[in-house]
Structures are given as C-alpha cells and as structure tokens.
Design an enzyme around this catalytic site. Structure first.
Site, PDB file in Angstrom:
ATOM      1  CE  LYS A   1      -1.682   2.623   3.124  1.00 54.64           C
ATOM      2  NZ  LYS A   1      -1.571   3.927   2.443  1.00 54.64           N
TER       3      LYS A   1
ATOM      4  N   GLY B   1       7.446   4.822   7.953  1.00 58.11           N
ATOM      5  CA  GLY B   1       6.600   5.996   8.167  1.00 58.11           C
ATOM      6  C   GLY B   1       6.859   6.586   9.530  1.00 58.11           C
ATOM      7  CB  SER B   2       4.925   8.921  11.561  1.00 62.13           C
ATOM      8  OG  SER B   2       3.716   8.206  11.644  1.00 62.13           O
ATOM      9  CB  THR B   3       8.023   7.263  15.718  1.00 63.68           C
ATOM     10  OG1 THR B   3       9.309   7.221  15.094  1.00 63.68           O
ATOM     11  CG2 THR B   3       8.104   6.542  17.036  1.00 63.68           C
TER      12      THR B   3
ATOM     13  N   GLY C   1       4.010   3.654  13.523  1.00 64.43           N
ATOM     14  CA  GLY C   1       4.792   2.447  13.794  1.00 64.43           C
ATOM     15  C   GLY C   1       4.410   1.848  15.139  1.00 64.43           C
TER      16      GLY C   1
ATOM     17  CD  GLU D   1      13.319   3.798   7.463  1.00 65.57           C
ATOM     18  OE1 GLU D   1      13.232   4.745   8.258  1.00 65.57           O
ATOM     19  OE2 GLU D   1      13.284   3.923   6.228  1.00 65.57           O
TER      20      GLU D   1
ATOM     21  CD  GLU E   1      10.945  12.283  11.253  1.00 64.15           C
ATOM     22  OE1 GLU E   1       9.882  11.755  11.625  1.00 64.15           O
ATOM     23  OE2 GLU E   1      11.768  11.702  10.531  1.00 64.15           O
TER      24      GLU E   1
HETATM   25  P1  NAI Z   1       2.297   8.176   8.334  1.00 62.77           P
HETATM   26  O1  NAI Z   1       3.170   7.369   9.196  1.00 62.77           O
HETATM   27  O2  NAI Z   1       0.919   8.470   8.787  1.00 62.77           O
HETATM   28  O3  NAI Z   1       2.156   7.482   6.897  1.00 62.77           O
HETATM   29  C1  NAI Z   1       2.993   6.486   6.395  1.00 62.77           C
HETATM   30  C2  NAI Z   1       2.156   5.379   5.774  1.00 62.77           C
HETATM   31  O4  NAI Z   1       1.383   4.732   6.775  1.00 62.77           O
HETATM   32  C3  NAI Z   1       1.136   5.832   4.736  1.00 62.77           C
HETATM   33  O5  NAI Z   1       1.069   4.862   3.710  1.00 62.77           O
HETATM   34  C4  NAI Z   1      -0.163   5.856   5.506  1.00 62.77           C
HETATM   35  O6  NAI Z   1      -1.293   5.687   4.698  1.00 62.77           O
HETATM   36  C5  NAI Z   1       0.002   4.668   6.411  1.00 62.77           C
HETATM   37  N1  NAI Z   1      -0.788   4.692   7.634  1.00 62.77           N
HETATM   38  C6  NAI Z   1      -1.260   5.760   8.319  1.00 62.77           C
HETATM   39  N2  NAI Z   1      -1.939   5.356   9.412  1.00 62.77           N
HETATM   40  C7  NAI Z   1      -1.890   4.011   9.418  1.00 62.77           C
HETATM   41  C8  NAI Z   1      -2.386   3.003  10.298  1.00 62.77           C
HETATM   42  N3  NAI Z   1      -3.066   3.311  11.403  1.00 62.77           N
HETATM   43  N4  NAI Z   1      -2.143   1.729  10.008  1.00 62.77           N
HETATM   44  C9  NAI Z   1      -1.443   1.389   8.919  1.00 62.77           C
HETATM   45  N5  NAI Z   1      -0.955   2.281   8.046  1.00 62.77           N
HETATM   46  C10 NAI Z   1      -1.158   3.583   8.298  1.00 62.77           C
HETATM   47  O7  NAI Z   1       3.029   9.513   8.002  1.00 62.77           O
HETATM   48  P2  NAI Z   1       2.363  10.901   7.569  1.00 62.77           P
HETATM   49  O8  NAI Z   1       1.147  11.207   8.356  1.00 62.77           O
HETATM   50  O9  NAI Z   1       2.187  10.852   6.117  1.00 62.77           O
HETATM   51  O10 NAI Z   1       3.486  11.928   7.985  1.00 62.77           O
HETATM   52  C11 NAI Z   1       3.508  12.476   9.306  1.00 62.77           C
HETATM   53  C12 NAI Z   1       4.899  12.585   9.819  1.00 62.77           C
HETATM   54  O11 NAI Z   1       5.497  11.304   9.874  1.00 62.77           O
HETATM   55  C13 NAI Z   1       5.854  13.380   8.964  1.00 62.77           C
HETATM   56  O12 NAI Z   1       5.779  14.719   9.206  1.00 62.77           O
HETATM   57  C14 NAI Z   1       7.168  12.815   9.355  1.00 62.77           C
HETATM   58  O13 NAI Z   1       7.611  13.421  10.544  1.00 62.77           O
HETATM   59  C15 NAI Z   1       6.867  11.363   9.626  1.00 62.77           C
HETATM   60  N6  NAI Z   1       7.180  10.504   8.486  1.00 62.77           N
HETATM   61  C16 NAI Z   1       8.314   9.797   8.533  1.00 62.77           C
HETATM   62  C17 NAI Z   1       8.678   9.019   7.472  1.00 62.77           C
HETATM   63  C18 NAI Z   1       9.919   8.250   7.503  1.00 62.77           C
HETATM   64  O14 NAI Z   1      10.353   7.779   6.464  1.00 62.77           O
HETATM   65  N7  NAI Z   1      10.525   8.058   8.632  1.00 62.77           N
HETATM   66  C19 NAI Z   1       7.886   8.949   6.268  1.00 62.77           C
HETATM   67  C20 NAI Z   1       6.663   9.681   6.342  1.00 62.77           C
HETATM   68  C21 NAI Z   1       6.362  10.433   7.408  1.00 62.77           C
END
Ligand code: NAI
Length: 829
Positions: A193, A245-247, A250, A267, A398
């Site tokens: 996804k 994605g975000s901590t 995670g 990660e 972050e």
């Molecule tokens: P996010 O962690 O919400 O999104 C990453 C992925 O997880 C997306 O595909 C999203 O649809 C999915 N996701 C969201 N909620 C989920 C859940 N409950 N269960 C399973 N999958 C889920 O990140 P977001 O909201 O896009 O960004 C927010 C902050 O997260 C950013 O400002 C940044 O600080 C951090 N981030 C860190 C990343 C990294 O590579 N370490 C990448 C993206 C965001």
C-alpha cells in the site's frame, strides 16, 4: 546589456524544464482514474471511493485514486496467498530471472518513472532521475542476485509467506523497491500500500510487473489512506508487516500486531545528528549539509537535521552556510536546475510552519535566505536555527522539512552525548579529516547508519534501519534478508498440514510443557566423563550427608553480582517430580526487575570489553559448570524425575557455553560492496540491556542457550528463569560467582514469569526482550514493548526443542543479540 553579457554577469540559470507530457499522457490513457492491481488484474470496485492526488508544485489534481476497503484488502491478501506456494516453489533461479526482468523494465521506463514521481511528490527531477530511480533498478538487480543465492547462502531459511507492506510518501518508488525486492527474492508474495499522497509510481510499477510476466498475485498494489493500511495490518492471513513511516503509526502497528505471530519490521522517524569536528573540511561540510537537509526538501527520515559543530569553528560554518543557502534554488520540481522542490502536501507544509513558529517562540534564532519562494504551490525555504537549546522542540521533534538546527560542542565526548540525546537512532554523519577520531566516534553513536564525511548515501548492498525509536529491522544488505525469512524448522513446526514423515529428522516439535523429553541413551558427557546425577542433598553444601533432612534454603535473587532478598519479602515453593517441595525461590516483583535493570546498566564495561575477553569468561563459566555437573544434574533430576535427561541437559548446557564463547570473537560483520568510493563496514553491535524470559522446558539448558549468546556478544541480561523449575538457574549463579562474570552482566529474578516479563517489556531502559513462554505472555511483551520500541523476539508459545542444535543453538540467537550498524568510510581524494 545584451542577454549574453547579462548571463555572464549574473551567472543565473535559465529554466530547463523536463516535459511532463509523457506522464500526463499515461494518466490520461487511464482516464485520470486508477484502480487496484490485485491477482494480476486491474480492479475498480463498483462501490469503492476515490480520492484525488495532486501536484504539490501547482496544487492541481493529477488523478483520482481508489480507496481500497475491506473487500479489496481481502481480495489482495487472498491473491497473494494463492500465489505464494508457487512463487516459493519456482526456486531461486526463476525468481532471479523475474527480478532481473523487473530491473530492466524499471530502466527502460526510467524517464516516465522520474517525471511521474516528481509530479506526484514534488521532488526535483534531478533527484528522482539521478538518485531514486537508479537506486530502484539497483535494488532489483541486487536482489535478483540474492534470489539466485538463497538456497546456497540461506539453507536454513524459508519464506515468511504473505507480506503486507506500507510505505510513506517521501521516496514512493524507492521505498517500494526496498520492500518488494527482498520480499520477492526470498520467496514471499506481497500486498503493497503506497502512501495516499503518492500512489502513482506504485501503480506504474504494477504495470511493469505485468509486462515482465510476473505470475499473478505475486505483487498486489492497493491504494488508500491509513484506514487501508490498518486493514492490511489487521488482516489475519498476513504473515509479516513491513512499514516505513512515522514513529506514531509504527507504534500503533506494533500494538496492533502484538501476539498475532506476524513478523514486523519498522523503519521510523529520526532526528539525525550531523557532527562537525574542528579539523573538518568546511567546504565539504557545507555541501554535506545541503545533501543532509535540503535533499528531498528535508523530507527524509535520516535527514541530518541537527548540526553539532565544534565550538571554535561554529561561527565560520554558520557564515558559510548562510552564503550557500542564498544560492539554493527553490521552484518547479521539473526544472532541472532546481535544488529544492515542493513539500508533498499542504498539511505537511502547515506542520513545518507550525514547528518553525514554535522554534522561534522558544527563543531560537531563525535564518532564511533573502529571496522568496514561489507564491503558488507548497514551497518552504531552507531554514537554519541557531541559539537552540538541546531540549527545545526544534531540536527534538522530527520536522520533516528543509529546516536544520545548529548547536555547538566542546569535546568529542560532549559531541557524542549531544548526538545521542534523542529518542531516535536512525543515522548520523561525522565530519573530520582524522580517521582515528571519526572511527572512534562512529561506534559510540546510537544509530543504524553512520556516514563519515558523506551523508544520505544509500545502496542495496548496505543495510539501512534504526536503533531505538527509529524502529527495527534492516533494508538492504545480507542483514536485510533476515526480515523476509524465518527458520525452516519453524515453518515445519508451524505447518498445519505437513505429516511428520515430511519433517526434517530431528525437528519434530516437542511440547514446551516443562517436561524434559530428550531421548535416553546418548550420554554425551563433555568434560565430565561418567558423571551421574547426585541425589538431592548430595554434593550440596547446605545438604546433609548423614541422612538428616537438608537445611531449608530459599534461593535469593541475583542482582548486580550479589544474592539479594526479594523486595516482596516472599518466597515461592518449588515442587519436585515426586510432588515434594525441593526448596523455595524468592518471589521477584517490579522493584526487583528495576534494580536488576539498573545493575545491568552499570555493567556497561562488559559491552566495551573485547570478544576475546568475553570468550575467556564464558569458557570459565563452562569449566565451573562442568565441575558442578553432578550436582546440577541432581537438581534437574529432582525436578523432572528423569536422571538420564538431566545428565544430558547439563552436558548440552556446557556445550552451549562453549559455543557462545566460541562466537564471542567471531560474529564479525562484513564489508559491503557499495558502488561508491567507500568501504561500508557492517558491524553487529549488542542491543544493550536485554530481558530474557525462559521457558519451563529444559530449565538449565534453555536458560544457558539464551543467556550465553546474548552475553557473549556484549549484552547485559536480566533473566527470568523457568517459573516451574527455577532452581537450576538459581544454582547457576554460584557458577557465575566463581567465574569472573562482572557484577550486573547476568541478573536473575525468579518469580511470576508473566508479571516479570510485563515489567521488563514496559521498561524504557531495556533495549530488547526475548520471551520463550506462552502466547498470552508473548502478546503482552509485544504490546508493552511499543513504549520505547524495544527489539522483541518471542516464541508465541511455539514448541522449541532446546536440545536440537539449530533450535537451541542456531545463528538466530546471535542475530537477535545484535543489530547491524553500517559505517560508510570514504576513500580517495
Ligand atoms: P504516516 O506514518 O501516517 O504514513 C505512512 C504510511 O502509513 C502511509 O502509507 C499511511 O497511509 C500509512 N498509515 C497511516 N496510518 C496508518 C495506520 N493506522 N495503520 C497502517 N498504516 C497507516 O506519516 P504521515 O502522516 O504521512 O506523515 C507524518 C509525519 O510522519 C511526517 O511529518 C514525518 O515526521 C513522519 N514521516 C516519517 C517518514 C519516515 O520515512 N521516517 C515517512 C513519512 C512520514
């Protein structure tokens, strides 16, 4: 002035736009509406919702994407499940051919991929074209090789099964490659996804999978937001979740998968330090900062977002940075002369603005270049904060934008302390012309990747992943393959419909029920020829040799090298095979665990000791256990009633200690072949303080088999012995006492296993926890570990035959006892 002389005067770049037309035509072909790729077919569910994906540089919509719901997630998982046995059975060579074909397809379509990526994500075309897409192809080539080599190089490993993969929006195609390539190489099938902001290149990738002739169902792509992700995480027929994605998310996933048996790699975020020592080449440092924090608009999990500079050169560096920032160009991502593109979406731009506002409010000095960003679209200028306090929001949170903070330090020790002053541990970079200094600092940094005099370089051959709250698991390198395999014996033991005849001899599951089930008649008696179990009391200095009852004795806890009374003041009786009480052990509680963890922390010198030194201690432990073999066997026999099994258990325990001692100076790591001018050192490092909750079966052997390798590789342990038969472990501390094991390296807390495990799992100063008990216990451990994202290794109540050399003494133990740090060391002028 003529145009030409003006150009010479100003040295300004003119616009050099890449055409968007091929990508827009690809979208138009689909009516600007995209379905899901399930079981090799394009599916558009009649009742599904759609959402818009927009170009962040203009705000204009690009296409409508499907929001997959329960039905689509079910269908995708079903398709992956159906395809998995065939994909695994196809063999490594066939899989290698497919991965190679995918790599070729990526290269053939590289321009389309990069334009589509820049349109959807906002990253400069220079980056998508020259960094992301070539690395994607490289990942598939590299893992085509691993598919080919799997049988030979990972002979004890089987695929995990169906893998759910959830990726973020910052490197949409690259993260897809990092997830899909190793999964497929190892014989898994996937449901991926993409992030809701950036689904397009994943859908184009699905098309090239079809073009490469990949069997239906091996790769499935479903789009949607976090709700779709959550459905995938919760799906009962998924065997593993891989998430970037975000901590925060995670952590949710850690909790949601607790006890499900799903393998998990996370990660997550970072706040990576960028250390500049006073002998560094400052011009290189400035370009390093550009790559560290302005690459991909700073939306990089391992972005060097905290510059830590040695005091004497701080002002000079700030001046140079400001001058360089003035020359950076922000604008149209498709313009080949642009350095910084658009922020992915308005919501992310708001988040950055809000954090920058907080930084100013908290008193830090903000600096931005004099020029202004384009008025339309999601743009944010490069930003530098100075006068930052280490605990302020901008130094800790972050930001995920082009914003960097700068702080100074005086000594290398202070630099390391500041660098590690974060809950994260993804990456770090170290700038110094002294190789001695850089290589001294690198191992002291709590980070999965350390770049020396470089930053944000990646390669398929080097593992990437976090320490601490930046998550666990590695992507890339041999170490990354572990995330997509499981031990073959486990696959056999768990396989519901395999007949015993099909199982590998010697891997039949045995009940983990406290009985010692080792067959008799194989008296392997290492170092103790002909010993027989002593009768209860015999050889026990507290026992009586003249027929009188033994002196009543309560085994205390063993904390910080001392036998201590339990905090509760209570003890628990231990029954023997005949139902008689053999003795009492202390009933440990939360306080005792906390004391043990504290003692383990104080024993940090053990982690710094050489492998050779640790080996010597473990050999000595083995020697002293051998000297007490008869007494130990007597104790085990009294608890189990099986003399022969007891003797064998002691002998095997001695052997395990030898094996752990042997590995102490041989668990070497690797030098990865990364295609830059680098030696990339993959160094296995201990986790730190590890809790080990032992099973009831094999009360001595299981304890030794788990504790010895953990300690051999430099961890300090808090062990909770078998609840039913703890006396072997409590006797064992007399062995430890006489074997030069430094205080605090092994701590033993007896008592109610589930309760003590829960305290260990929730403890923020525990770095890892191994749990070999019940499914309910494992569930608690995984759930509670989410607080500090500690590494977990749990058995889910699955039977493990501790007498078996693989199940009780395999490389699994060494792998779980360490995490790999990749240190990139450049060479050449
Ligand atoms: P996010 O962690 O919400 O999104 C990453 C992925 O997880 C997306 O595909 C999203 O649809 C999915 N996701 C969201 N909620 C989920 C859940 N409950 N269960 C399973 N999958 C889920 O990140 P977001 O909201 O896009 O960004 C927010 C902050 O997260 C950013 O400002 C940044 O600080 C951090 N981030 C860190 C990343 C990294 O590579 N370490 C990448 C993206 C965001």
């Amino acid at each position: 002035m003529s145009t030409i002389s003006r150009i010479f005067e100003t040295l300004e770049y003119g616009p050099a736009p890449e055409s968007a037309s091929p990508a827009l035509a690809w979208l138009a072909e689909k009516g600007n509406a995209l379905g899901l790729f399930i079981g090799g077919e394009w599916v558009t569910p009649p009742d599904a919702g759609f959402f818009e994906t927009a170009n962040p540089a203009t705000g204009k919509p690009l296409a409508r994407v499907t929001q997959a719901g329960q039905g689509e997630v079910d269908a995708a998982v079903r398709a992956a499940r159906l395809a998995q046995p065939g994909w695994a059975a196809a063999g490594g060579h066939a899989r290698a051919r497919y991965l190679y074909a995918i790599a070729r397809q990526v290269q053939r379509n590289s321009r389309l991929f990069s334009v589509l990526e820049s349109l959807d994500n906002g990253k400069p075309i220079r980056e998508s074209r020259d960094i992301d897409v070539p690395l994607v192809a490289r990942h598939f080539y590299h893992h085509a090789g691993w598919a080919q080599l799997m049988d030979a190089e990972l002979p004890d490993s089987a695929p995990v099964g169906v893998v759910g993969q959830i990726i973020p929006w910052n490197f949409p195609l690259l993260m897809l490659a990092w997830k899909i390539a190793p999964a497929l190489a190892m014989g898994n099938t996937v449901v991926l996804k993409p992030a809701e902001f950036t689904s397009l290149t994943a859908l184009l990738f699905a098309e090239i999978c079809a073009a490469a002739g990949l069997p239906a169902g091996v790769v499935n792509v479903i789009t949607g937001d976090g709700r779709t992700g959550a459905l995938l995480v919760e799906h009962p027929d998924v065997d593993k979740i891989a998430f970037t994605g975000s901590t925060d998310v995670g952590r949710l996933i850690r909790v949601a998968t607790a006890g499900s048996g799903k393998k998990l790699s996370l990660e997550l975020g970072g706040k990576s330090p960028f250390l500049v020592f006073e002998d560094a080449d400052l011009d290189s440092v400035v370009e390093g900062v550009v790559d560290a924090i302005w690459f991909n608009q700073g939306q990089v999990c391992c972005a060097g977002s905290r510059i830590l500079v040695q005091e004497g050169i701080a002002d000079r560096l700030i001046a140079k940075l400001r001058a360089r920032m003035e020359t950076l160009r922000v604008g149209d991502p498709l313009d080949k002369a642009v350095d910084i593109g658009a922020i992915v979406a308005p919501v992310q731009l708001d988040r950055i603005r809000e954090l920058v506002r907080q930084g100013q409010e908290e008193g830090a000095t903000m600096w931005q270049p004099s020029w202004t960003c384009p008025a339309e679209g999601c743009f944010f200028p490069p930003t530098l904060f100075t006068n930052v306090s280490p605990s302020s929001t901008v130094a800790q949170v972050e930001i995920f934008g082009p914003v960097v903070v700068l702080m100074s330090f005086r000594t290398p020790e202070e630099a390391v302390e500041l660098a590690n002053n974060t809950r994260y541990g993804l990456a770090a970079s170290v700038w110094s012309e002294s190789v001695n200094l850089a290589l001294d600092v690198a191992p002291k940094l709590a980070a999965g990747t350390v770049w020396i005099n470089c930053t944000n370089v990646f390669d398929a051959a080097a593992g990437f992943g976090g320490y601490r709250e930046s998550g666990f698991g590695r992507e890339g390198g041999r170490e990354g393959l572990r995330e997509y395999v499981r031990p073959k014996w486990e696959a056999v033991a768990a396989g519901p419909d395999r007949s015993p005849a099909e199982r590998t001899p010697g891997t039949e599951p045995k009940p983990d029920d406290g009985s010692t089930t080792q067959p008799h008649g194989d008296p392997l008696r290492t170092g103790v020829p002909g010993h027989a179990p002593a009768k209860p009391g015999e050889g026990d200095r507290h026992g009586d040799r003249h027929g009188l009852p033994p002196i009543d004795r309560t085994a205390k806890l063993y904390i910080g090298g001392k036998q201590v009374r339990p905090d509760s003041g209570y003890s628990t009786p231990v029954s023997g095979a005949a139902g008689t009480t053999l003795g009492d052990v202390g009933t440990g509680n939360r306080k005792d665990i906390r004391n043990a963890v504290e003692a383990a922390h104080k024993a940090a010198a053990w982690t710094r000791a050489t492998g050779h030194a640790r080996a010597q201690v473990l050999f000595y432990v083995a020697e002293n256990l051998a000297a007490r073999a008869a007494e130990m066997a007597g104790r085990l026999a009294a608890m189990s009633g099986d003399d022969a099994a007891a003797v064998r258990e002691v002998d095997l325990s001695i052997e395990r200690l030898y094996a752990a001692a042997a590995w102490a100076d041989k668990w070497d790591g690797a030098v990865h072949h990364t295609p830059f001018r680098n030696v990339t050192l993959a160094m296995p490092e201990p986790l730190g303080v590890v809790g080990i909750v032992c099973p009831d079966a094999y009360p001595l052997l299981a304890f030794v088999s788990a504790v010895a390798p953990a300690v051999a590789l430099g961890n300090r342990v808090v062990a909770v012995p078998s609840e039913r038969a703890p006396l072997a472990a409590t006797d064992f501390y007399q062995v430890l006492d006489t074997s030069d094991v430094p205080a605090g390296v092994v701590n033993i807390v007896t008592g109610p296993s589930a309760e003590l495990a829960a305290v260990l799992a929730a403890h923020d100063d525990v770095d890892g926890i191994w749990h070999f008990g019940s499914l309910a216990g494992a569930t608690d451990v995984e759930r509670l570990s989410a607080g500090n994202m500690k590494r977990t290794w749990v058995g889910y109540g699955r039977a493990r035959d501790w007498a078996d050399p693989v199940q009780g003494g395999g490389r699994e133990f060494l792998e779980h006892a360490t995490q790999v740090k990749n240190i990139w060391v450049p060479y050449g002028e």
